[in-house]
Design an enzyme around this catalytic site. Sequence first.
Site, PDB file in Angstrom:
ATOM      1  CB  CYS A 282       4.353 -34.002 -27.342  1.00 30.76           C
ATOM      2  SG  CYS A 282       3.266 -33.852 -28.768  1.00 30.76           S
TER       3      CYS A 282
ATOM      4  CB  CYS B 184       0.987 -27.725 -31.024  1.00 32.24           C
ATOM      5  SG  CYS B 184       0.997 -28.135 -29.272  1.00 32.24           S
TER       6      CYS B 184
ATOM      7  CB  CYS C 217      -2.147 -34.722 -27.963  1.00 35.16           C
ATOM      8  SG  CYS C 217      -2.416 -33.538 -26.604  1.00 35.16           S
TER       9      CYS C 217
ATOM     10  CE1 TYR D 278     -20.152 -15.925 -13.138  1.00 38.13           C
ATOM     11  CE2 TYR D 278     -19.477 -16.022 -10.832  1.00 38.13           C
ATOM     12  CZ  TYR D 278     -19.803 -15.285 -11.957  1.00 38.13           C
ATOM     13  OH  TYR D 278     -19.766 -13.921 -11.908  1.00 38.13           O
TER      14      TYR D 278
ATOM     15  CG  ASP E  97     -15.045 -22.632 -10.657  1.00 46.84           C
ATOM     16  OD1 ASP E  97     -14.107 -21.989 -11.166  1.00 46.84           O
ATOM     17  OD2 ASP E  97     -15.189 -23.857 -10.811  1.00 46.84           O
TER      18      ASP E  97
ATOM     19  CB  CYS F  35      -8.568 -21.542 -14.558  1.00 47.12           C
ATOM     20  SG  CYS F  35      -9.670 -20.595 -15.626  1.00 47.12           S
TER      21      CYS F  35
END
Length: 397
Positions: free
Chosen positions: A8, A14, A95, A258, A325, A352
Amino acid sequence: MLACHHNCKHFGICGGCSSPQTEYELSLKAKELALHNLFSPLIPSQKILPVIPCSPILRGRNKMEFSFYQTVDGEKTLGFISPSKPKKGIPITECLMIDERAIDILNYTRSWWATHPELSAYYPPLNKGSLCTLTVRIGNVSNDFMIILTTSGREEFAVPLSVIQEWQKTLLDSGLPITSIFWEEKLSARNSPTTFRTTHLYGEQFLKQQLSIEGRSNIFHVRPRSFFQPQSRQAEKIIQTIKDFISPTGEETLLDLYCGAGTIGISLSPYVKKIIGVELVPDAVASAQENIQLNSANMEVFLEDAKQFCRRHEHLPPLDIVVIDPPRCGMQNKALKYLLRMSPKKIIYVSCNPLTQISECSILVEHGYQLQRMQPIDQFPHTHHLENVVLLERLSF
């Protein structure tokens, strides 16, 4: 695996991608090695399964948030804010992570902003300015778009409805497949939680996402503030991994903490006796309840903080399975304490943020749980982020 033959134009400035798009396999190996090193004190390497690559590795994101920004000299940009110091606004024109039409929406919004020089970009440290973010969400059923414009809710920076309607008309005149448009006003004050006042401007109240597990498909209605995994195909792999890890017999009760819009619980509901979902965000709970009915799932959802729910139920007989989660910050100590008192037989921890995950898994191990299997899944190609699914089992009861 899909190959990318160019990077990109914004790569390296960015702040979105931390590794070149042309070197996906190398970045994947680096993530896998880092995860093995991080979790080596808790689990033998042979119990860590090979990372599942992202597919597709380009243009697979179903959500992207762009920021309005301006310098002290008044130079305005709409795109990303660079991580460099001093920070810079990067006017994104490309993007590779999202559908190209998202950039078209960005460009139409820029054109509208140019006709209203009185509108300043929001500056969070001082809670000043009018325009905060532009969010694009994409449904995978009809490949349509939900657009959310977030502005300041402070009276002195309020954007008139007539000006918002001009923006709306600009988008609708574009011919893009826009299903719904929302306007959010950010209500932020010192020592108070941030809230949002949402106005539905056009179209549907929700976006449709479809997830398929072992040939069973479910449709999910996703509202503006509902959490949904950012890569739909990877979300299916996460849920399939959970199903494989828990080896359900059909007699289990599963607690889904969650739970968001109910994606995990609803997808697993055909395989267990009952699902109990817990979620703190009202918008997400509304989506979950709607999705439960839509898919005829044997799931009940509660609007409640996970910590409070676990505290209220800590003296019940041990649950069969708990799926957690949580946000990147994890469960936090008190919620984890009450979960331990509930003493579930199996815990699936989806995260994550492996750093938070290993910290809380270490606490679970100290209190009688053992890591049995681990499955990393790449959801954010070309970044250092990695989704990780861990199975923990209680050693004794």
